[in-house]
Motif scaffolding. Sequence first.
Motif, PDB file in Angstrom:
ATOM      1  N   ASP A 278       0.852  -1.199   0.000  1.00 40.55           N
ATOM      2  CA  ASP A 278       0.000   0.000   0.000  1.00 40.55           C
ATOM      3  C   ASP A 278       0.885   1.246   0.000  1.00 40.55           C
ATOM      4  N   PRO A 279       1.085   1.867  -1.159  1.00 34.57           N
ATOM      5  CA  PRO A 279       1.965   3.038  -1.255  1.00 34.57           C
ATOM      6  C   PRO A 279       1.510   4.216  -0.395  1.00 34.57           C
ATOM      7  N   GLU A 280       0.232   4.270  -0.016  1.00 32.41           N
ATOM      8  CA  GLU A 280      -0.274   5.376   0.818  1.00 32.41           C
ATOM      9  C   GLU A 280      -0.005   5.162   2.314  1.00 32.41           C
ATOM     10  N   LEU A 281       0.408   3.939   2.690  1.00 32.20           N
ATOM     11  CA  LEU A 281       0.595   3.640   4.114  1.00 32.20           C
ATOM     12  C   LEU A 281       1.949   4.130   4.603  1.00 32.20           C
ATOM     13  N   LYS A 282       1.919   4.984   5.638  1.00 33.09           N
ATOM     14  CA  LYS A 282       3.140   5.407   6.339  1.00 33.09           C
ATOM     15  C   LYS A 282       2.969   4.983   7.795  1.00 33.09           C
ATOM     16  N   VAL A 283       3.784   4.024   8.236  1.00 41.39           N
ATOM     17  CA  VAL A 283       3.619   3.471   9.584  1.00 41.39           C
ATOM     18  C   VAL A 283       4.978   3.156  10.186  1.00 41.39           C
ATOM     19  N   LYS A 284       5.109   3.325  11.501  1.00 43.78           N
ATOM     20  CA  LYS A 284       6.362   2.962  12.184  1.00 43.78           C
ATOM     21  C   LYS A 284       6.049   2.452  13.589  1.00 43.78           C
ATOM     22  N   ALA A 285       6.998   1.698  14.146  1.00 41.76           N
ATOM     23  CA  ALA A 285       6.865   1.143  15.504  1.00 41.76           C
ATOM     24  C   ALA A 285       8.084   1.526  16.331  1.00 41.76           C
ATOM     25  N   TYR A 286       7.858   1.805  17.606  1.00 43.13           N
ATOM     26  CA  TYR A 286       8.969   2.136  18.511  1.00 43.13           C
ATOM     27  C   TYR A 286       8.499   1.939  19.956  1.00 43.13           C
ATOM     28  N   TYR A 287       9.444   1.964  20.876  1.00 45.73           N
ATOM     29  CA  TYR A 287       9.104   1.821  22.301  1.00 45.73           C
ATOM     30  C   TYR A 287       8.704   3.167  22.900  1.00 45.73           C
ATOM     31  N   ALA A 288       7.657   3.141  23.703  1.00 42.95           N
ATOM     32  CA  ALA A 288       7.244   4.355  24.411  1.00 42.95           C
ATOM     33  C   ALA A 288       8.345   4.764  25.384  1.00 42.95           C
ATOM     34  N   VAL A 289       8.471   6.065  25.592  1.00 46.02           N
ATOM     35  CA  VAL A 289       9.442   6.598  26.557  1.00 46.02           C
ATOM     36  C   VAL A 289       8.673   7.276  27.679  1.00 46.02           C
ATOM     37  N   GLY A 290       9.016   6.925  28.907  1.00 47.14           N
ATOM     38  CA  GLY A 290       8.386   7.561  30.066  1.00 47.14           C
ATOM     39  C   GLY A 290       9.303   8.601  30.668  1.00 47.14           C
ATOM     40  N   LYS A 291       8.712   9.639  31.223  1.00 46.89           N
ATOM     41  CA  LYS A 291       9.493  10.721  31.831  1.00 46.89           C
ATOM     42  C   LYS A 291       8.694  11.251  33.017  1.00 46.89           C
ATOM     43  N   GLU A 292       9.278  11.206  34.204  1.00 48.78           N
ATOM     44  CA  GLU A 292       8.580  11.637  35.423  1.00 48.78           C
ATOM     45  C   GLU A 292       9.525  12.441  36.310  1.00 48.78           C
TER      46      GLU A 292
END
Length: 393
Positions: A278-292
């Motif tokens: 699907d040439p229209e699909l732009k998707v990525k995966a990564y780990y969430a970052v927490g900051k407190e």
Amino acid sequence: MERSREEQVIELCQKLINEKSYSGHEDGVVRVLSERMKVMGFDEVTVDKYGNLIGCIRGNRPGKKILFDGHMDTVPVTEENEWMYPPFAAEIHDGKIYGRGTTDMKGSLSAMICAASDFANDRNKDFSGEIYVAGVVHEECFEGVAAREISKAVNPDYVVIGEASTLNLKIGQRGRAEIVIETIGKPCHSANPEKGINAVYKMAKVIEAIRTLKPTHHPVLGDGILELTDIKSAPYPGASVVPEYCRATYDRRLLVGETKESVLAPINELLKKLMSEDPELKVKAYYAVGKEECHTGNVIEGERFFPGWLFDKDEEFVQAVYEKLKEKGFSPEITQYNFCTNGSHYAGEAGIKTIGLGPSRENLAHTLNEYIEIDQLTKVTECYYGVIEALLK
């Protein structure tokens, strides 16, 4: 009149419950424990940059270092008026202390301090090695992140995690990771949707595809679950606008030996395949970052990736503790935790010999009317005393 050992641990637990200590606001507990540790014969009490409290009792001969780990922070009380008893009053009813943090995990933290003090005082510090008790911050947000500073400072040979186990020995757990999937679309007026790319429609296809991924499996710890936990789009609210952005969060339960790279690899491979189709699909995966923000004013930050770990029940240190507890009249099972703990760092990242042992039932953590049975509290103090005898022999 001198208090009995049972009275001492009960009273300390109650004092800790009186101190509301949501993540980032553990300073009241630090104050109470700092004062108490000094009175109870700890040689050194320090607070690090994150606000972790570390107390140390040294024997008069060199030897192994054992670290007891108990977090000071609790989850919030959301509906205070629905509690049977005030959640910070630490009232005793029917042999139970009620309050937020009783089971998770101020009871075990109190017991650790009392057991360490009793052991050292009974021997007039005539033993080999060092006993550390750490009150840890921000565990409810970041299992293992604040603990990194503690193991760096202490460099322990053994760690005892005090999370609830009804006095059973825990030798492992699945870890957890928080994975973010993002799709990028193209905004337009919703009266002319063909002129845009709807990021939510794209995400729907991605979600369905991710459901076809086969979970990893471990014969003891089970499946490396990957479960969708939330989804958001932007702009929100999206009146008359095709959403240009969508974000989904997944909870991934981690097995022994899984790495940041190995966990993302099959997801990235799938996303790459979907984008090629699907040439229209732009998707990525990564780990969430927490900051407190910590109660010291410093910031704690980290990727939400907390490894799993597992030891063999026949390992010498596990059996030494098991035999000592049986000798003391206890009958622990050797099992695994069903949830994530600071062991993710000590055992999963640092490879330190780690066991879990705590009072109370794990299903009481985070609950309305949380409590700890006094019988469990006093017995776990005996158990911790036994652990020290077994590992600092």
